[in-house]
Scaffold this motif. Sequence first.
Motif, PDB file in Angstrom:
ATOM      1  N   ASP A   1       0.823  -1.211   0.000  1.00 17.19           N
ATOM      2  CA  ASP A   1       0.000   0.000   0.000  1.00 17.19           C
ATOM      3  C   ASP A   1       0.856   1.259   0.000  1.00 17.19           C
ATOM      4  O   ASP A   1       0.535   2.264   0.623  1.00 17.19           O
ATOM      5  CB  ASP A   1      -0.952   0.006   1.208  1.00 17.19           C
ATOM      6  N   ILE A   2       1.980   1.202  -0.729  1.00 16.38           N
ATOM      7  CA  ILE A   2       2.864   2.359  -0.856  1.00 16.38           C
ATOM      8  C   ILE A   2       2.907   2.769  -2.319  1.00 16.38           C
ATOM      9  O   ILE A   2       3.133   1.938  -3.200  1.00 16.38           O
ATOM     10  CB  ILE A   2       4.291   2.028  -0.364  1.00 16.38           C
ATOM     11  N   THR A   3       2.659   4.023  -2.578  1.00 17.49           N
ATOM     12  CA  THR A   3       2.734   4.521  -3.955  1.00 17.49           C
ATOM     13  C   THR A   3       3.800   5.597  -4.044  1.00 17.49           C
ATOM     14  O   THR A   3       4.054   6.324  -3.088  1.00 17.49           O
ATOM     15  CB  THR A   3       1.383   5.087  -4.427  1.00 17.49           C
ATOM     16  N   ALA A   4       4.429   5.681  -5.221  1.00 10.71           N
ATOM     17  CA  ALA A   4       5.489   6.668  -5.422  1.00 10.71           C
ATOM     18  C   ALA A   4       4.897   8.074  -5.443  1.00 10.71           C
ATOM     19  O   ALA A   4       3.752   8.277  -5.828  1.00 10.71           O
ATOM     20  CB  ALA A   4       6.210   6.384  -6.741  1.00 10.71           C
ATOM     21  N   ASP A   5       5.703   9.034  -5.001  1.00 10.93           N
ATOM     22  CA  ASP A   5       5.251  10.422  -5.006  1.00 10.93           C
ATOM     23  C   ASP A   5       5.093  10.904  -6.449  1.00 10.93           C
ATOM     24  O   ASP A   5       6.014  10.740  -7.265  1.00 10.93           O
ATOM     25  CB  ASP A   5       6.261  11.322  -4.286  1.00 10.93           C
ATOM     26  N   PRO A   6       3.958  11.481  -6.782  1.00 10.55           N
ATOM     27  CA  PRO A   6       3.771  11.973  -8.157  1.00 10.55           C
ATOM     28  C   PRO A   6       4.654  13.173  -8.436  1.00 10.55           C
ATOM     29  O   PRO A   6       4.940  13.985  -7.543  1.00 10.55           O
ATOM     30  CB  PRO A   6       2.286  12.355  -8.190  1.00 10.55           C
ATOM     31  N   ARG A   7       5.122  13.283  -9.675  1.00  7.70           N
ATOM     32  CA  ARG A   7       5.910  14.434 -10.092  1.00  7.70           C
ATOM     33  C   ARG A   7       5.036  15.396 -10.898  1.00  7.70           C
ATOM     34  O   ARG A   7       4.032  15.001 -11.457  1.00  7.70           O
ATOM     35  CB  ARG A   7       7.094  13.981 -10.967  1.00  7.70           C
ATOM     36  N   SER A   8       5.475  16.641 -10.961  1.00 11.37           N
ATOM     37  CA  SER A   8       4.818  17.587 -11.853  1.00 11.37           C
ATOM     38  C   SER A   8       5.107  17.170 -13.295  1.00 11.37           C
ATOM     39  O   SER A   8       6.022  16.375 -13.552  1.00 11.37           O
ATOM     40  CB  SER A   8       5.354  19.000 -11.613  1.00 11.37           C
TER      41      SER A   8
END
Length: 637
Positions: free
Chosen positions: A293-300
Amino acid sequence: MALKIACGQIEIIAGRPDLNSKKILHHIAMACQSGIDILLLPELAVPGYFLGDLWEQTAFVEDCAAYGDEIIAATENCGDLCVIFGNIAVDNSKRNEDGRARKYNAAFAAQHGKLLTNGALPYDFIVKNALPNYREFDDNRHFYGLRQLALELDKNVSQLHQPLTITAHGETVKLGLMLCEDGWTENYFLDVPQLLAQHGSELLCNISCSPFSINKNSKRHRLFGSAARKAGIPLIYCNNVGIQNNGKNIFTFDGCSCVYGPDGWLLTDAPMYEEATLCAAWDSKAKAIDTSDITADPRSEIGEVYHSLRYGCQRFLEQAGIGKMTVGLSGGIDSAVTAALFVDILGPDNVLLVNMPSRYNSPMTQNIAEQTAQALGANYAVIPITASCQNTKEQLTQTKIHNYNQHNDFHLEISPLIYENIQSRDRGSRVVAGLAAAFGGAFSCNSNKTELTVGYATFYGDICGALAPIGDLWKHHVYELGRYLNEKVFQRQVLPEAIFTIRPSAELSSDQTVGTGGDPLIYPYHDKLFRSFLEQWRKASPAEILRWYSEGTLAEQLGCDAEIISEAFPDTRSFIADLEHWWKLMNTLAVAKRIQAPPILSITRRAYGYDHRESQLTPYFPREYRRLKAQLLNENE
């Protein structure tokens, strides 16, 4: 006891089945030690995807099959581990439509040293159903698809999409296995994920070799999330990282492997451009999947663009054995962004920046170039070109030319335009190319996508180089990237503020001076206009542009400010003249320049090269355009 599933997001090197197989065997060994039950690996993980007509070389194809056999054999002593990987499959008893041995883009499921089958196919592997033949893809040229096979077998293709039953430690899962495009259901009549679910699949799995483009990952989430939700079962998407090319375009593969729950929500995903192992657990009794339940931080968006450019350029330089880069630094935004990119990748000591002023270059741009080089800490040189260009002009005009047919002599004249091109070629072909050879390594093409669209470049001058890193970025992207470099990458002002505010100019004549003219493009408008010609799925033509203009919806359709259009074109005649001017340039000499341009690192939904394929033709204006033009000009006379 839950089944442990691992998605191996590995880097694939196109055309190197030896290296790829070595990596796969390493991951199999790690999976054995970690107690993994199902190891998923990407599509065409053994050979790579973009190989051109290397697919026609028998020895290469045979090697891929042999390495595949080694991978299958490696599962013999790994307990109940099932390894699913992509490779080419060959049926020498059949022929493709080109007369060569039958080849399939296939997925293999190996367990206990043997292959599993879904019971519906005449082979012990899964055949890709949807063979993409758009943009950079040309799968029908090399592979035979499941739909063709079904027709040959006189069977309904929907019945060939059956799940694989995988058993480990007494636990089973019916896995609906797809290859990449099979899951992109929007443009195909056959909904493969739903067929697999209808035929009893408990878990969907898509192994892919899917390249990056702007907003590609959000589209993946929308499509695969929707497929999982519609089927009511979880879906695992396994993609690779790395770069691959088709000769004219370099594509980055961003990975971003992920797991979706039966409600379509993203449960976990792997980071962009990093090798990673994504783990999940399948509870066969509850028919449910569990993740970290870990997702990568979204980038701009611009953050993703920079990440892709940096990764792609770095991998390209490594593959080509290039450790140093030379960049012509004009004092403009394009060369400054390119220089900063290579300094970030190679370090300042391995980048040589050169400013090549002529008598037309302003002190302002020369100062900006020096400030940029100083801020970046790179090697810097100033090599004036006025004398050498004047020498070339004199040689061309003063050399006597003898006509053996007419038996007379004559001299050539050099027009202002020819002299502008002499300056550009002197910079590119002589100075930058020569410096690159002496410094070691290669040199860069600094052209952006807007300039390439209308051929705003010189043959063998500023359009030459080993790579065009920003060749798929519109001008507004380049400015955004410059800000991002200052604020996020270097976290200081390496690109001077003046570079963002001065009006661009080629500075090749007295009519082209910074701040007073020279660049005829109105980027906030023309970027969007050219994009509509190129990147829309249904490409616009001058007919659509003129219709939107007449309806008053042009700004909305292009996504630009209406005031920019009205200020630039006070009347219909000036608007039409501008439209026809750029349309003609885009479709004439600019095509020849693009054909000879260096490889472009692809970022958008349609890059010049073999992503957007074009022929050298004469410009064509549709009948609707001619009718609207006559009507509008008559109304405004």
